[in-house]
Scaffold this motif. Structure first.
Motif, PDB file in Angstrom:
ATOM      1  N   ALA A 318      -7.726  30.807 -30.314  1.00 51.61           N
ATOM      2  CA  ALA A 318      -7.561  32.197 -30.965  1.00 51.61           C
ATOM      3  C   ALA A 318      -5.949  32.720 -30.899  1.00 51.61           C
ATOM      4  CB  ALA A 318      -8.174  33.340 -29.857  1.00 51.61           C
ATOM      5  N   MET A 319      -5.285  31.959 -29.816  1.00 53.40           N
ATOM      6  CA  MET A 319      -3.836  32.323 -29.691  1.00 53.40           C
ATOM      7  C   MET A 319      -3.164  31.809 -30.912  1.00 53.40           C
ATOM      8  SD  MET A 319      -3.279  33.857 -26.579  1.00 53.40           S
ATOM      9  CE  MET A 319      -1.564  33.875 -26.567  1.00 53.40           C
ATOM     10  N   ARG A 320      -3.407  30.712 -31.307  1.00 57.74           N
ATOM     11  CA  ARG A 320      -3.067  30.265 -32.672  1.00 57.74           C
ATOM     12  C   ARG A 320      -3.126  30.854 -33.735  1.00 57.74           C
ATOM     13  NH1 ARG A 320      -4.846  23.838 -31.620  1.00 57.74           N
ATOM     14  NH2 ARG A 320      -3.299  23.290 -30.140  1.00 57.74           N
ATOM     15  N   SER A 321      -4.084  31.322 -34.035  1.00 56.42           N
ATOM     16  CA  SER A 321      -4.573  32.224 -35.281  1.00 56.42           C
ATOM     17  C   SER A 321      -4.186  33.551 -34.936  1.00 56.42           C
ATOM     18  CB  SER A 321      -6.004  32.115 -35.456  1.00 56.42           C
ATOM     19  OG  SER A 321      -6.786  32.572 -34.570  1.00 56.42           O
ATOM     20  N   SER A 322      -3.777  34.104 -33.800  1.00 57.94           N
ATOM     21  CA  SER A 322      -3.281  35.549 -33.667  1.00 57.94           C
ATOM     22  C   SER A 322      -1.825  35.539 -33.473  1.00 57.94           C
ATOM     23  CB  SER A 322      -4.029  36.058 -32.657  1.00 57.94           C
ATOM     24  OG  SER A 322      -3.639  35.476 -31.370  1.00 57.94           O
ATOM     25  N   THR A 323      -0.985  34.774 -34.137  1.00 61.90           N
ATOM     26  CA  THR A 323       0.508  34.616 -33.671  1.00 61.90           C
ATOM     27  C   THR A 323       0.871  35.807 -34.131  1.00 61.90           C
ATOM     28  OG1 THR A 323       0.420  32.592 -34.669  1.00 61.90           O
ATOM     29  CG2 THR A 323       2.415  32.981 -33.660  1.00 61.90           C
ATOM     30  N   GLY A 324       1.830  36.623 -33.156  1.00 62.46           N
ATOM     31  CA  GLY A 324       2.293  37.794 -33.274  1.00 62.46           C
ATOM     32  C   GLY A 324       1.338  39.110 -33.070  1.00 62.46           C
ATOM     33  N   LYS A 325       0.065  38.925 -33.078  1.00 62.10           N
ATOM     34  CA  LYS A 325      -1.088  39.993 -32.971  1.00 62.10           C
ATOM     35  C   LYS A 325      -1.666  39.814 -31.545  1.00 62.10           C
ATOM     36  CE  LYS A 325      -2.947  38.395 -36.797  1.00 62.10           C
ATOM     37  NZ  LYS A 325      -4.265  38.398 -37.277  1.00 62.10           N
ATOM     38  N   ARG A 326      -2.466  40.852 -31.313  1.00 61.92           N
ATOM     39  CA  ARG A 326      -3.114  40.689 -30.132  1.00 61.92           C
ATOM     40  C   ARG A 326      -4.262  39.625 -30.135  1.00 61.92           C
ATOM     41  NH1 ARG A 326      -3.639  46.220 -26.834  1.00 61.92           N
ATOM     42  NH2 ARG A 326      -1.371  46.181 -25.706  1.00 61.92           N
ATOM     43  N   LEU A 327      -4.594  38.954 -29.282  1.00 63.27           N
ATOM     44  CA  LEU A 327      -5.647  37.967 -29.193  1.00 63.27           C
ATOM     45  C   LEU A 327      -7.081  39.160 -29.313  1.00 63.27           C
ATOM     46  CD1 LEU A 327      -6.995  35.487 -27.900  1.00 63.27           C
ATOM     47  CD2 LEU A 327      -6.848  36.568 -25.928  1.00 63.27           C
ATOM     48  N   ASP A 328      -7.946  38.592 -30.260  1.00 55.73           N
ATOM     49  CA  ASP A 328      -9.080  39.535 -30.375  1.00 55.73           C
ATOM     50  C   ASP A 328     -10.269  39.076 -29.515  1.00 55.73           C
ATOM     51  OD1 ASP A 328     -11.612  40.418 -31.125  1.00 55.73           O
ATOM     52  OD2 ASP A 328     -11.529  39.434 -33.420  1.00 55.73           O
ATOM     53  N   GLY A 329     -10.285  39.705 -28.142  1.00 52.41           N
ATOM     54  CA  GLY A 329     -10.925  39.540 -27.072  1.00 52.41           C
ATOM     55  C   GLY A 329     -12.577  39.524 -27.360  1.00 52.41           C
ATOM     56  N   GLU A 330     -12.893  40.536 -28.171  1.00 56.47           N
ATOM     57  CA  GLU A 330     -14.109  40.691 -28.339  1.00 56.47           C
ATOM     58  C   GLU A 330     -14.880  39.463 -29.205  1.00 56.47           C
ATOM     59  OE1 GLU A 330     -14.819  44.528 -30.221  1.00 56.47           O
ATOM     60  OE2 GLU A 330     -14.671  45.452 -28.404  1.00 56.47           O
ATOM     61  N   THR A 331     -13.935  38.894 -30.164  1.00 59.56           N
ATOM     62  CA  THR A 331     -14.711  37.997 -30.969  1.00 59.56           C
ATOM     63  C   THR A 331     -14.856  36.719 -29.980  1.00 59.56           C
ATOM     64  OG1 THR A 331     -13.627  38.707 -33.010  1.00 59.56           O
ATOM     65  CG2 THR A 331     -14.293  36.305 -32.971  1.00 59.56           C
ATOM     66  N   ALA A 332     -13.612  36.451 -29.231  1.00 58.28           N
ATOM     67  CA  ALA A 332     -13.550  35.273 -28.153  1.00 58.28           C
ATOM     68  C   ALA A 332     -14.897  35.234 -27.215  1.00 58.28           C
ATOM     69  CB  ALA A 332     -12.294  35.268 -27.398  1.00 58.28           C
ATOM     70  N   ALA A 333     -15.048  36.542 -26.749  1.00 56.47           N
ATOM     71  CA  ALA A 333     -16.164  36.618 -25.758  1.00 56.47           C
ATOM     72  C   ALA A 333     -17.612  36.326 -26.501  1.00 56.47           C
ATOM     73  CB  ALA A 333     -16.088  38.106 -25.229  1.00 56.47           C
ATOM     74  N   ARG A 334     -17.523  36.917 -27.762  1.00 58.11           N
ATOM     75  CA  ARG A 334     -18.916  36.581 -28.416  1.00 58.11           C
ATOM     76  C   ARG A 334     -19.168  34.965 -28.713  1.00 58.11           C
ATOM     77  NH1 ARG A 334     -18.284  41.059 -31.538  1.00 58.11           N
ATOM     78  NH2 ARG A 334     -17.288  39.969 -33.267  1.00 58.11           N
ATOM     79  N   THR A 335     -18.071  34.417 -28.991  1.00 65.44           N
ATOM     80  CA  THR A 335     -18.230  32.988 -29.427  1.00 65.44           C
ATOM     81  C   THR A 335     -18.435  32.131 -28.075  1.00 65.44           C
ATOM     82  OG1 THR A 335     -16.206  33.353 -30.849  1.00 65.44           O
ATOM     83  CG2 THR A 335     -16.797  31.043 -30.313  1.00 65.44           C
ATOM     84  N   TYR A 336     -17.914  32.706 -27.009  1.00 69.53           N
ATOM     85  CA  TYR A 336     -18.159  31.988 -25.586  1.00 69.53           C
ATOM     86  C   TYR A 336     -19.476  32.222 -25.454  1.00 69.53           C
ATOM     87  CZ  TYR A 336     -18.022  31.423 -20.524  1.00 69.53           C
ATOM     88  OH  TYR A 336     -18.541  30.907 -19.262  1.00 69.53           O
ATOM     89  N   GLY A 337     -20.058  33.509 -25.367  1.00 67.96           N
ATOM     90  CA  GLY A 337     -21.319  33.785 -24.900  1.00 67.96           C
ATOM     91  C   GLY A 337     -22.322  32.757 -25.482  1.00 67.96           C
ATOM     92  N   LYS A 338     -22.078  32.692 -26.976  1.00 67.69           N
ATOM     93  CA  LYS A 338     -23.120  31.816 -27.704  1.00 67.69           C
ATOM     94  C   LYS A 338     -22.981  30.424 -27.374  1.00 67.69           C
ATOM     95  CE  LYS A 338     -23.224  34.476 -32.053  1.00 67.69           C
ATOM     96  NZ  LYS A 338     -22.404  34.529 -32.831  1.00 67.69           N
TER      97      LYS A 338
END
Ligand code: FAD
Length: 394
Positions: A318-338
């Motif tokens: 997520a850090m790689r794809s969010s360069t310059g933007k904020r990390l998308d924490g909601e998507t990251a959390a959803r991915t982790y949960g699954k």
């Protein structure tokens, strides 16, 4: 958001082994991290058997160099049926070399483990800011979660890792329910020295009241996890060192010769629990905030490191794809949960089954257990499969 609020990519709540490892790993994945962790207030006399990929994880994050010298290699694991059941299982010895490994892993005392992880956090002071405070409140602020601390400070983070243990306040704040169940057991934990060598072999004696496990903890030394009825544990922990040494020697059939107890004793409650979800909103659960079960087969912290590995990889991508933007924490959390559902459910259920199969008076259950262990002893592919699963394979 107030002027004083500090923003981070990831906030980790909890300073036990899970929180320290999580902060280190996500900082190494490129995140700026807030670690919200009061200093531990009690000594932990337990040891942790680090199996399979756990040592590689600690090596990758530079933690192992400090631990290698005090870690005890685990080459063999012996299961002994010490029950008086009608259907008794044969002794089974699992050898790491049968699955092409020199070792299953290493046993490490929790004191040095937590110290090495704390040093790893301190060595990353440019990426990890430690707040020695308790997490108190959870709020929302645009694209981040807002964490109110007992110090009065507020921290905002795109993703929050709950590593605040079995009574996790963060899990409750985010509204995740927990399924819990009890066992008629407690654990007595201590370390001891013995007159006979352990040959890098851990021995698990299975009794009707639970396992009695001796794990190598250095030359001529082992750690004991004795699970039994609470009244038995209470009586044992009231014995003086000499009487307790004799009782331990009797219970393990003098397998390690003369026993000398040489640490304080600690009693741990035994229960099982599993969070009904592993993520919600921007919050993910790791370690005992997510799952807990009896210490059988040394699964707890090894499962936790797999939680952390996964969250680290998700943060890195997520850090790689969010360069310059904020990390998308909601998507990251959803991915982790699954991603973590199956492994967590499998371990919690598997260890629960193993523990109940020891405690159960139900004949078919005893027969199934004895048959399973006979197969493990006689059929090589079964034995190898069990070893791979024990090391974290599916
Ligand atoms: C007897 C026994 C033997 C075991 N042996 C093994 C083994 O051999 N191998 C293995 O893999 N596992 C083993 N385990 C399991 C392993 O010990 C646990 O999985 C591990 O210690 C849990 O670590 P944790 O960091 O998740 O939780 P904890 O160690 O409970 O840490 C939680 C932390 O969160 C902090 N905290 C709480 N509330 C807050 C808050 N509001 N704000 C900020 N911080 C907070 C606490 O102060 C604490 O430091 C064993 C367990 C037991 C009981």
């Amino acid at each position: 958001m107030s002027e004083a609020t500090q923003h981070f990519d990831v906030a980790v709540v909890g300073g036990g082994p899970a929180g320290l490892a999580a902060a280190t790993a996500v900082a190494d994945a490129g995140a700026r991290v807030a670690l919200i962790a009061p200093r531990p207030s009690v000594d932990d006399w337990r040891t942790t058997a680090l199996l399979g990929g756990s040592v590689e994880f600690l090596e990758r994050h530079g933690v192992w160099s400090e631990l290698g010298a005090v870690a005890a290699p685990l080459r063999r694991m012996r299961l002994v049926d010490a029950s008086g059941r009608l259907f008794r299982a044969p002794d089974v010895t699992f050898e790491a070399r049968e699955i092409g490994r020199e070792l299953f892993g290493y046993n490490v005392a929790n004191g040095p483990l937590v110290a090495a992880l704390s040093d790893a956090v301190a060595a990353r002071a440019d990426r990890i800011v430690r707040f020695e405070a308790l997490f108190k409140t959870l709020g929302h602020g645009g694209e981040a979660a807002l964490l109110g601390l007992s110090s009065g400070e507020t921290v905002s983070a795109a993703l929050v890792i709950a590593a605040d243990g079995r009574k996790s306040a963060l899990r409750e704040a985010v509204g995740i329910d927990v399924r819990t169940w009890g066992y008629p057991q407690e654990a007595l934990v201590l370390t001891l020295s013995h007159s006979q060598p352990h040959h890098d072999t851990s021995i698990e004696f299975h009794t009707e009241a639970g396992p009695f496990t001796l794990v190598p903890n250095g030359p001529g030394r082992s750690s004991l996890v004795w699970m039994d009825r609470p009244d038995v544990i209470e009586r044992a922990s009231a014995l003086d060192d000499a009487a307790l040494g004799l009782e331990i020697e009797r219970r393990c059939g003098s397998a390690l010769g003369v026993i000398t107890v040489d640490s304080p004793r600690q009693r741990w409650p035994i229960s099982g629990f599993q969070a009904r979800r592993l993520a919600s909103g921007r919050v993910v659960l790791v370690g005992e905030a997510a799952h807990g079960f009896p210490p059988i087969g040394a699964q707890g912290f090894n499962l936790t490191l797999r939680d952390i590995e996964r969250v680290r990889d998700i943060v890195r991508d997520a850090m790689r794809s969010s360069t310059g933007k904020r990390l998308d924490g909601e998507t990251a959390a959803r991915t982790y949960g699954k991603a973590r559902r199956l492994d967590v459910f499998g371990r919690v259920t598997g260890v629960d089954f193993l523990n109940r199969s020891l405690l159960s008076d139900f004949m078919p259950m005893q027969l199934a257990r004895a048959t399973g262990l006979t197969l493990a002893r006689e059929v090589r592919p079964v034995r190898r499969l069990l070893m791979r699963v024990g090391l974290g394979g599916r």
